[in-house]
Design a protein around this motif. Structure first.
Motif, PDB file in Angstrom:
ATOM      1  N   ALA A 113       0.829  -1.217   0.000  1.00  0.00           N
ATOM      2  CA  ALA A 113       0.000   0.000   0.000  1.00  0.00           C
ATOM      3  C   ALA A 113       0.860   1.262   0.000  1.00  0.00           C
ATOM      4  O   ALA A 113       0.330   2.369   0.008  1.00  0.00           O
ATOM      5  CB  ALA A 113      -0.932  -0.008   1.207  1.00  0.00           C
ATOM      6  N   GLY A 114       2.167   1.077   0.037  1.00  0.00           N
ATOM      7  CA  GLY A 114       3.059   2.220  -0.085  1.00  0.00           C
ATOM      8  C   GLY A 114       3.574   2.787   1.224  1.00  0.00           C
ATOM      9  O   GLY A 114       4.159   3.869   1.245  1.00  0.00           O
ATOM     10  N   VAL A 115       3.359   2.059   2.322  1.00  0.00           N
ATOM     11  CA  VAL A 115       3.858   2.546   3.607  1.00  0.00           C
ATOM     12  C   VAL A 115       5.336   2.171   3.731  1.00  0.00           C
ATOM     13  O   VAL A 115       5.703   1.009   3.527  1.00  0.00           O
ATOM     14  CB  VAL A 115       3.064   1.939   4.790  1.00  0.00           C
ATOM     15  CG1 VAL A 115       3.484   2.586   6.100  1.00  0.00           C
ATOM     16  CG2 VAL A 115       1.564   2.083   4.577  1.00  0.00           C
ATOM     17  N   ASP A 116       6.178   3.132   4.053  1.00  0.00           N
ATOM     18  CA  ASP A 116       7.608   2.863   4.247  1.00  0.00           C
ATOM     19  C   ASP A 116       7.835   2.033   5.501  1.00  0.00           C
ATOM     20  O   ASP A 116       7.095   2.166   6.474  1.00  0.00           O
ATOM     21  CB  ASP A 116       8.382   4.181   4.424  1.00  0.00           C
ATOM     22  CG  ASP A 116       8.449   4.969   3.130  1.00  0.00           C
ATOM     23  OD1 ASP A 116       8.296   4.364   2.053  1.00  0.00           O
ATOM     24  OD2 ASP A 116       8.635   6.203   3.215  1.00  0.00           O
ATOM     25  N   GLY A 117       8.890   1.233   5.475  1.00  0.00           N
ATOM     26  CA  GLY A 117       9.248   0.448   6.656  1.00  0.00           C
ATOM     27  C   GLY A 117       9.330   1.304   7.904  1.00  0.00           C
ATOM     28  O   GLY A 117       8.853   0.914   8.977  1.00  0.00           O
ATOM     29  N   ASP A 118       9.908   2.499   7.776  1.00  0.00           N
ATOM     30  CA  ASP A 118      10.092   3.339   8.952  1.00  0.00           C
ATOM     31  C   ASP A 118       8.769   3.888   9.500  1.00  0.00           C
ATOM     32  O   ASP A 118       8.735   4.492  10.566  1.00  0.00           O
ATOM     33  CB  ASP A 118      11.056   4.496   8.637  1.00  0.00           C
ATOM     34  CG  ASP A 118      11.530   5.171   9.911  1.00  0.00           C
ATOM     35  OD1 ASP A 118      11.848   4.458  10.883  1.00  0.00           O
ATOM     36  OD2 ASP A 118      11.553   6.426   9.955  1.00  0.00           O
ATOM     37  N   ASP A 119       7.693   3.705   8.749  1.00  0.00           N
ATOM     38  CA  ASP A 119       6.376   4.146   9.216  1.00  0.00           C
ATOM     39  C   ASP A 119       5.494   2.967   9.619  1.00  0.00           C
ATOM     40  O   ASP A 119       4.264   3.058   9.618  1.00  0.00           O
ATOM     41  CB  ASP A 119       5.675   4.976   8.129  1.00  0.00           C
ATOM     42  CG  ASP A 119       6.315   6.350   7.978  1.00  0.00           C
ATOM     43  OD1 ASP A 119       6.867   6.871   8.967  1.00  0.00           O
ATOM     44  OD2 ASP A 119       6.289   6.900   6.861  1.00  0.00           O
ATOM     45  N   ALA A 134      11.043 -10.902   8.560  1.00  0.00           N
ATOM     46  CA  ALA A 134      10.503  -9.968   7.567  1.00  0.00           C
ATOM     47  C   ALA A 134      10.493  -8.542   8.117  1.00  0.00           C
ATOM     48  O   ALA A 134      10.797  -7.585   7.403  1.00  0.00           O
ATOM     49  CB  ALA A 134       9.098 -10.383   7.156  1.00  0.00           C
ATOM     50  N   ALA A 135      10.175  -8.416   9.394  1.00  0.00           N
ATOM     51  CA  ALA A 135      10.163  -7.082  10.018  1.00  0.00           C
ATOM     52  C   ALA A 135      11.568  -6.484   9.993  1.00  0.00           C
ATOM     53  O   ALA A 135      11.738  -5.282   9.767  1.00  0.00           O
ATOM     54  CB  ALA A 135       9.638  -7.173  11.443  1.00  0.00           C
ATOM     55  N   LEU A 136      12.577  -7.343  10.198  1.00  0.00           N
ATOM     56  CA  LEU A 136      13.966  -6.868  10.141  1.00  0.00           C
ATOM     57  C   LEU A 136      14.342  -6.499   8.709  1.00  0.00           C
ATOM     58  O   LEU A 136      14.969  -5.465   8.460  1.00  0.00           O
ATOM     59  CB  LEU A 136      14.920  -7.939  10.677  1.00  0.00           C
ATOM     60  CG  LEU A 136      14.823  -8.215  12.183  1.00  0.00           C
ATOM     61  CD1 LEU A 136      15.608  -9.465  12.573  1.00  0.00           C
ATOM     62  CD2 LEU A 136      15.304  -7.006  12.986  1.00  0.00           C
ATOM     63  N   GLU A 137      13.925  -7.344   7.766  1.00  0.00           N
ATOM     64  CA  GLU A 137      14.226  -7.057   6.354  1.00  0.00           C
ATOM     65  C   GLU A 137      13.618  -5.730   5.919  1.00  0.00           C
ATOM     66  O   GLU A 137      14.233  -4.980   5.177  1.00  0.00           O
ATOM     67  CB  GLU A 137      13.672  -8.173   5.448  1.00  0.00           C
ATOM     68  CG  GLU A 137      14.610  -9.351   5.309  1.00  0.00           C
ATOM     69  CD  GLU A 137      13.873 -10.609   4.824  1.00  0.00           C
ATOM     70  OE1 GLU A 137      12.834 -10.482   4.154  1.00  0.00           O
ATOM     71  OE2 GLU A 137      14.367 -11.715   5.152  1.00  0.00           O
ATOM     72  N   GLU A 138      12.397  -5.462   6.362  1.00  0.00           N
ATOM     73  CA  GLU A 138      11.731  -4.214   5.974  1.00  0.00           C
ATOM     74  C   GLU A 138      12.205  -3.048   6.834  1.00  0.00           C
ATOM     75  O   GLU A 138      11.781  -1.915   6.628  1.00  0.00           O
ATOM     76  CB  GLU A 138      10.207  -4.352   6.093  1.00  0.00           C
ATOM     77  CG  GLU A 138       9.596  -5.423   5.195  1.00  0.00           C
ATOM     78  CD  GLU A 138       9.717  -5.100   3.713  1.00  0.00           C
ATOM     79  OE1 GLU A 138      10.065  -3.951   3.368  1.00  0.00           O
ATOM     80  OE2 GLU A 138       9.477  -6.013   2.897  1.00  0.00           O
TER      81      GLU A 138
END
Ligand SMILES: *Cc1c(COP(=O)(O)O)cnc(C)c1O
Length: 429
Positions: free
Chosen positions: A79-85, A100-104
């Motif tokens: 949906a276009g949300v950046d990992g940092d958000d 996956a959370a670490l990868e993103e």
């Protein structure tokens, strides 16, 4: 919806159908955002409605994301949300989800236990990465007024506040960045929400944990039933903003997060069902529709003590200017499959459309969609006057595909063609 007749939507996409109004999403998000302290960021909780286009619509309005599964994480990214958000919350995360959370490189993995902290540390170390971790705290206090309270009692969520008084151990590949507290859901009292936030800020300050980020949860409700009223964003923010100001003054660099699910999406959704049969039983009128528990568990009242009606609206042209009392039921073979009990409607006829309003949150994803093999309904997002199909309805073939038939069981039937019937092409209707 936005000038499109429900009959038109139902004809194009079939029923039962979920329709979401992007204008309502914008109004709901925008009216709060305009009043809320600018330093308190809104993270959308995908749990309430994980549709990728709904998430993208909220992203476009400025929302970040709170996710609780691998699929939700991937949805938020799509949906276009950046990992940092993105923050990743939830008990019992799998190693794959944490990986996956670490990868993103999400803004924070919210750890729910000391054990999870150790797993994150191990996974991050193997990746030569330092994981940003917030601690979810199960506070020693509770604030009344929520339909489902979290704090002040034994829970599978978070780390007991008591544990924070001692060192948690050392984790070289983890950077502890702050705290997360979520105190409950369906809160309709502005004072209770403000009191929650006040006590969460207090809690954050009394422990020796870094405060790069503080997530104050949310749990803002919407009115569904008679006697309930919606939160007033003016009243709410008048209470909240001074608290944020005060905390901000002492911690100018802290990222402040509020998580909202239901509040943002519930008012935007309508569950549209079509009447298949009308009948009278022992003096009561029944409108049997094509939708029910399998798509909208909350509306039938599954899991609640008393059945109370969600707001229902008759969406067809009334046959007569007269009100009658109706039982609006679904197609499931269970007596509880009742969308509306003793509802005032005009004379109902086969083919009429009825809408269950305020259905944008905890709809199909929170319902037993596979019951009787009906599967997931179609979902449509109405955006700028255009209706977009954002989720196809399951078809019988979709549901059957994942099952395996033990061939020897039907060996004798193969010649007869009995099992050959293929109704898999169209949606389940
Ligand atoms: C369920 C949940 C939410 C969303 O709750 P709503 O009442 O829909 O706003 C937010 N945060 C956490 C941790 C949750 O479990």
């Amino acid at each position: 919806m936005q000038g499109i007749a429900y009959a038109e939507l139902a004809a194009e996409f079939g029923t039962p159908l979920y329709v979401y109004d992007a204008d309502v999403l914008a109004r709901q998000y925008g009216s709060l955002r305009a009043l809320l302290h600018p330093d308190l960021e809104i993270f959308y909780s995908l749990k309430a409605n994980p549709n990728v286009s709904v998430t993208a619509a909220l992203r476009a309005l400025g929302a970040c994301a709170e996710v609780s599964s691998l699929t939700e994480l991937l949805t938020a990214r799509q949906a276009g949300v950046d990992g940092d958000d993105i923050v990743f919350v939830g008990p019992g995360k799998s190693r794959r989800e944490l990986q996956a959370a670490l990868e993103e490189n999400v803004h924070a993995i919210v750890c729910e236990s000391v054990g999870e902290l150790a797993v994150v540390d191990e996974l991050a170390r193997a990746r030569n990465q330092v994981a940003r971790v917030m601690l979810r705290v199960n506070p020693g206090f509770t604030v009344r007024g929520s339909k489902l309270t979290m704090g002040g009692r034994p829970r599978q969520f978070g780390i007991d506040e008591d544990l924070l008084r001692r060192p948690l151990g050392s984790y070289g590949a983890v950077r502890l960045t702050g705290m997360h507290v979520y105190l409950g859901t369906r809160i309709l009292d502005e004072d209770v929400i403000a009191e929650n936030v006040r006590r969460i800020f207090e809690l954050a300050e009394r422990h020796d944990v870094p405060l790069e980020s503080v997530d104050v949860g949310g749990g803002l409700g919407v009115a569904y039933f008679d006697g309930e009223r919606d939160l007033d964003p003016v009243v709410l923010t008048r209470l909240l903003n001074p608290l944020v100001d005060k905390f901000r003054a002492a911690h100018p660099d802290t990222r402040l997060i509020m998580e909202l699910g239901r509040y943002l999406v519930a008012p935007a959704g309508v569950y549209v069902v079509r009447v298949r049969d009308v009948k009278t039983s022992m003096g009561q009128r029944f409108a049997v529709t094509d939708g029910g528990t399998h798509h909208h568990m909350a509306a039938v009242g599954m899991g609640s003590f008393v059945k109370r009606n969600f707001p229902l609206r008759f969406l067809s042209a009334p046959a007569a200017d007269e009100s009658q009392i109706w039982q609006v039921t679904g197609p499931l073979c269970t007596p509880n499959d009742v969308l509306g009990k003793n509802v005032l409607l005009p004379p109902v006829q086969v083919g009429d459309l009825i809408g269950v309003l305020r259905s944008g949150a905890y709809g199909p994803t929170a319902s037993p969609g596979l019951f009787l093999g009906h599967g997931y309904p179609a979902e449509v997002l109405v955006l700028d006057g255009q209706a977009h199909l954002v989720r196809e309805a399951d078809r019988p073939a979709d549901l059957l595909r994942r099952q395996r038939l033990v061939r020897t069981l039907t060996a004798g039937l193969h010649q007869s063609g009995l099992h050959r019937r293929d109704d898999g092409g169209g949606p389940v209707r």
